[in-house]
Write an enzyme that holds these catalytic residues in place. Structure first.
Site, PDB file in Angstrom:
ATOM      1  N   ASP A   1     -10.972  -2.967  -0.966  1.00 24.27           N
ATOM      2  CA  ASP A   1     -10.610  -3.795  -1.891  1.00 24.27           C
ATOM      3  C   ASP A   1     -11.458  -4.829  -2.785  1.00 24.27           C
ATOM      4  OD1 ASP A   1      -8.573  -2.580  -2.010  1.00 24.27           O
ATOM      5  OD2 ASP A   1      -7.170  -3.049  -0.351  1.00 24.27           O
TER       6      ASP A   1
ATOM      7  N   ASP B   1      -4.471  -2.737   2.170  1.00 23.07           N
ATOM      8  CA  ASP B   1      -3.730  -3.917   2.362  1.00 23.07           C
ATOM      9  C   ASP B   1      -1.634  -3.659   1.747  1.00 23.07           C
ATOM     10  OD1 ASP B   1      -3.857  -3.858  -0.003  1.00 23.07           O
ATOM     11  OD2 ASP B   1      -4.044  -6.613   0.315  1.00 23.07           O
TER      12      ASP B   1
ATOM     13  N   ASP C   1      -1.510   1.769   0.044  1.00 25.19           N
ATOM     14  CA  ASP C   1      -2.203   2.026   0.026  1.00 25.19           C
ATOM     15  C   ASP C   1      -2.039   3.292   1.551  1.00 25.19           C
ATOM     16  OD1 ASP C   1      -4.052   0.473  -1.170  1.00 25.19           O
ATOM     17  OD2 ASP C   1      -3.694  -1.112  -0.002  1.00 25.19           O
TER      18      ASP C   1
END
Length: 1011
Positions: free
Chosen positions: A438, A734, A738
């Site tokens: 990310d 997070d 996901d």
């Protein structure tokens, strides 16, 4: 006079003053009044009792919070959720009534001081549950002694003890048998100590992974506490991805949905509201919306606590590396058994034919004096030696080495902000070829701040220049369309702002620049409906009703181009509303692009006046654009170096983000993920990737470096395509969405700061500081685990090969083994437990990140390891057999002294070879050795105990004291292994495994003959 005074005064009139009795009466009166108050509270449902504490210093709101006075024996709440007692819920006045009865409330929560928390824990218990007792030390000892070959040795020791006492008397006949007993128990005890300590370490780490931070309201402010510190009456704030920490009932919230599959097995989301389903059980996960609950039961009073208390913490599932080592151990054990059978056959034949002689040259077996005792004792002695060969040959230390290096690595990784939840992840990180990461918080600092403010196409320098109506609408959009909160303790102190980094930045901007007053805002407007933000929509909405006029307004906030696409109007600085035509849309898109190119995250605010009727969904069409704000989140200073280290290590880094493609490209270039020379398709948007066929995706997946505007599904598909191409993939995540990608990846890495509990539970490693540099650290430790195991394998196989060859050759040629049973067990102890402790605890070196990743199917024993171990084993066999045959002539020693020299030189060779084993490829084996205190300590202990074995415990070990000349000779023989280890590394070896080379040669030969 009230009722309480009447009772006390009545008691005082009837009899003289007795202090003890009066105190008892007073307590009974207080208890009665409390019950009466509770009764009136529960029947009316709208009585609020406020008890002020003069000593409270937590502000007016906290001081006004009611004191907790529920009786210690009160059982009203414990089974409320577990038994889903809806009639009791209604009778208690719903969520608000239960909160009031527990001296709590949605706004203020509980008082939260030490006395209040202690009282609640005393009344209802703590939010913990008893754990199954871990395996005790003596159980580890029994496990170590359960090895079948050690049991056989113990039986042999019993027989040897009996025959020894019978032949030589109690005074002299007990040494051999007792020596074997002691040696076996020493091996088992050392192994048990190591396993016990590692078990405690794993248990400690497992407890750390269960310690979740929970957001609660106490003394009118939001704060984070440990899940173990949640008490009955706490108001818990829940958002998407959170795990419900204890049983509770719905207090307030919007569109709250939970996944109860952990309790019921049903995967479908369940709606939670005050009317139809107000109960939330501990352990369920929030999948949508947000809300507040009041805790009614904790710990063992919950179904989750009862269930978890029966679970054992012990993890018996072997990791992939352990499974591969079990196969290696089995193969080596079979070779050891074969050698032991041959040795037994040869020694038995030589013994009973009179070829085996004692120190005086006389046959050990006297055919003229044939008795059962002599035959049986001779067979037991030979069998005992053969079994000892098996004990030495089987590398029991390999599983121990894996356990040690995993435990050591896990402990050190926690100190470096990587909490390992699954053991196998430690190993797999060493093989990772691609990391999908990310952006926000991982590559950046996660310290967002509003740096630009645009109304229409005008950049605003000061909020004073903006029309008051626009400022008012922006305050509503920022202050009510949020999961964050603003708490102002007084007029002097700065406000305390909580929430995600984005929410905190927007709220701080609204408070500081727009002058937003959240308390006044909440009194003026009531939230009617909420649509929470998620990764698919990339926006959140709220519908509010003005308390004075009753007008209803829908507010939307989210990714600028997403919100802009739903707008048909926009406002200017003067507050005038304008039609949003093609030209105006193009100009506004330029504003977005300008901010994105400057690495800013662009957020749009929009609104719409809607009908006041009931609506189940917030209208998001025909919106009016209010403003754009640009949020700056700087790159972490260490990220560029970390990504460079990954590139050198052969690990590709791919950034997967929901940001605008221009923002993503700018950040990726700043971090070093892409350069100006990369091909155009290295940066791609999620919708482009989704539109491709699986074949097209496979063709470009290696080239992708940045995926912008991605959905969680895009990340999942990306991982699947990379795995299809043979990559070992690590993924950071997070959010709740996901979770599928984290589970699909070979290693899932969740974020410890911003990550939801659902993401953490789906991951293998939790990155506690959300920093990409920690991901690189985990990769380095993963490679270290594999490297440490290889070092130990090389060391152990050297000892195995040397011991088997020396004993076999000596048995065939002389009829005797040069090493006794006790000596072989001592060598086994050095080789297994001590060697594992010394070599499995090395820290990672920089060299580990300068070589390519370890393949999934890479052989455990590389060609370089075969080269090293065969060279050392050949030297040890040659020199020790030379001492066996010629040592008495060269050193002028007797039979026993010569055997002691063989034993001493053999052990010292292993000590010196432990240094060689520290490096498989590099010639400098002493690099960093002074930093490894464990290694130096093990070497020192081994040498000291060897001196004791030779010079002190002569009868126990079957040794004879050596002179200084003999000690120097043994040390010199052992020291030669250093130059041999240095020189042999100049011999080049192919990278391709030997067995593949042999198979290819055989295949070529067959092809030639077939022609």
């Amino acid at each position: 006079m009230d009722y309480a005074e009447f009772l006390i005064s009545a008691g005082r009139r009837r009899e003289p003053w007795r202090p003890k009795k009066q105190w008892r009466k007073a307590m009974n009166v207080i208890r009665t009044c409390h019950r009466l108050a509770r009764l009136s509270l529960l029947t009316t449902g709208n009585v609020l009792i406020k008890i002020l504490d003069d000593g409270d210093d937590q502000g007016a709101a906290a001081a006004a919070a009611p004191a907790f006075t529920v009786a210690l024996d009160d059982e009203s709440f414990k089974g409320l959720v577990k038994d889903k007692r809806e009639d009791c819920f209604r009778g208690l006045g719903g969520g608000a009534g239960i909160a009031a009865a527990l001296a709590s409330g949605a706004e203020c929560g509980i008082r939260g001081d030490d006395a209040d928390l202690a009282h609640r824990k005393e009344a209802f218990g703590s939010n913990t549950y008893p754990k199954p007792r871990p395996k005790r030390f003596f159980r580890h000892v029994l496990d170590a002694l359960s090895d079948v070959f050690l049991i056989v040795l113990l039986v042999c020791a019993v027989v040897s003890l009996g025959f020894g006492i019978k032949q030589h008397g109690l005074k002299d006949g007990w040494y051999d048998g007792v020596s074997i007993f002691l040696a076996v128990f020493l091996v088992a005890a050392v192994s048990a100590v190591s396993n016990h300590s590692q078990g405690k370490r794993f248990d400690k780490l497992a407890r750390a992974s269960e310690d979740i931070a929970i957001t609660v309201v106490r003394a009118a402010r939001r704060q984070q506490v440990s899940i173990f510190d949640v008490v009955v009456g706490d108001v818990v704030v829940l958002k998407i991805g959170d795990v419900v920490p204890a049983d509770g009932v719905f207090l307030e919230g919007h569109a709250l949905q939970v996944d109860e599959s952990s309790m019921t097995g049903e995967p479908h989301p369940v709606e939670i509201d005050a009317n139809n389903n107000p109960f939330l059980a501990s352990g369920v996960k929030v999948v949508d919306g947000y809300g507040q609950i009041v805790v009614t039961a904790v710990g063992m009073d919950t179904a989750w606590g009862e269930m978890m208390s029966s679970f054992t913490r012990e993890n018996t599932d072997p990791t992939p590396l352990q499974e591969r080592l079990e196969g290696l151990t089995s193969s080596i054990g079979k070779i050891g058994i074969a050698v032991a059978v041959l040795v037994f056959a040869v020694l038995t034949t030589r013994h009973f034919t009179g070829s085996t002689k004692d120190e005086q040259g006389k046959p050990l077996f006297d055919k003229s004096n044939l008795t059962f005792n002599t035959v049986f004792s001779g067979l037991v002695r030979i069998f005992q030696q053969a079994v000892t060969i098996i004990v030495v040959a089987i590398p029991e230390g390999l599983p121990l080495a894996v356990t040690l290096t995993l435990a050591f690595s896990m402990k050190r990784m926690v100190k470096e902000n990587a909490l390992v939840r699954r053991l196998s992840a430690c190993e797999t990180m060493g093989s990772v070829t691609t990391i999908c990461t990310d952006k926000t918080g991982t590559l950046t600092l996660n310290q967002m701040k509003v740096t630009e403010f645009w109304v229409g196409t005008d950049k605003v320098q000061s909020a004073a220049a903006v029309h008051g109506a626009i400022v008012s609408l922006l305050c509503q959009g920022a202050g009510l369309n949020t999961t964050g909160s603003v708490y102002k303790p007084d007029n002097v102190s700065p406000p305390e702002i909580t929430g995600s980094p984005t929410e905190k930045a927007l709220l701080s901007w609204a408070v500081e620049k727009l002058g937003m007053d959240t308390d006044a805002l909440k009194k003026k407007c009531k939230v009617v409906h909420v649509e929470a933000f998620n990764s698919d929509k990339k926006r959140s909405g709220v519908m509010i009703r003005d308390a004075a006029t009753g007008a209803v307004t829908a507010h939307w906030k989210g990714a600028a181009e997403m919100v802009l696409a739903n707008c048909s109007m926009y406002v200017g600085e003067d507050g005038a509303t304008h039609e949003l035509g093609v030209e105006q849309s193009r100009n506004l898109e330029k504003v977005i692009n300008v901010m994105a190119a400057a690495s800013l995250r662009c957020i749009a605010f929009a609104y719409k006046h809607v009908d006041s009727g009931e609506q189940s969904k917030i209208d998001d069409e025909g919106l009016t654009l209010l403003a754009f704000v640009g949020l700056k989140d700087p790159c972490r200073p260490e990220v560029k170096g970390a990504i460079g280290a990954c590139t050198k290590a052969g690990v590709a880094v791919k950034m997967v983000t929901g940001d605008n493609v221009l923002t993503a490209r700018a950040i990726a270039k700043e971090c070093g993920i892409i350069t100006d020379n990369d091909p155009p398709r290295s940066v791609i948007e999620g919708h482009e990737f989704r539109a491709m066929s699986p074949e097209q995706q496979l063709s470009i997946v290696d080239d992708i470096r940045v995926m912008a505007r991605s959905l969680p599904l895009d990340k999942l598909v990306l991982v699947q395509r990379l795995k299809q191409k043979g990559h070992v993939v690590a993924v950071t995540g997070d959010g709740t969405n996901d979770a599928p990608a984290l589970k699909e990846a070979d290693v899932g890495l969740s974020m410890g700061v911003q990550g939801t509990e659902v993401a953490k539970e789906s991951s293998d490693i939790v990155i506690l500081n959300d920093n990409f540099d920690t991901v690189v650290t985990a990769t380095r430790w993963g490679r270290s685990v594999y490297n440490n195991i290889q070092k130990f394998i090389q060391f152990q196989l050297t000892v195995n090969v040397a011991a088997l060859v020396i004993n076999f050759v000596s048995a065939v040629t002389t009829g005797k083994m040069p090493l006794t049973t006790v000596q072989l067990l001592w060598v086994n102890l050095i080789m297994d437990t001590m060697g594992a402790l010394a070599l499995a605890t090395d820290t990672p070196t920089n060299g580990l990140m300068q070589r390519p990743p370890i393949g999934r199917t890479a052989p455990l024993i590389s060609n370089a390891m075969w080269r090293n171990l065969l060279a050392q084993a050949a030297y040890q066999v040659a020199v020790l057999l030379s001492i066996q045959y010629r040592g008495r002539d060269v050193f002028g020693t007797g039979e026993k002294s010569n055997g002691t020299m063989i034993f001493n030189a053999f052990v010292l060779c292993q000590v010196f070879n432990e240094f060689n084993a520290r490096e498989i490829e590099r010639r400098n084996v002493f690099s960093g050795v002074l930093r490894n205190r464990m290694f130096l300590g093990i070497i020192a202990v081994t040498v000291a105990l060897q001196v004791v074995m030779v010079e002190v415990l002569t009868r126990f070990a079957g040794t004879e004291r050596l002179g200084w000349v003999q000690w120097v000779a043994c040390l010199a023989i052992a020291a030669v292994s250093w130059p041999i280890g240095w020189a042999v590394k100049y011999i080049p070896v192919p990278d391709r495994p030997f067995h593949e080379i042999v198979m290819s040669i055989n295949g070529s030969t067959l092809f030639i003959f077939s022609r």
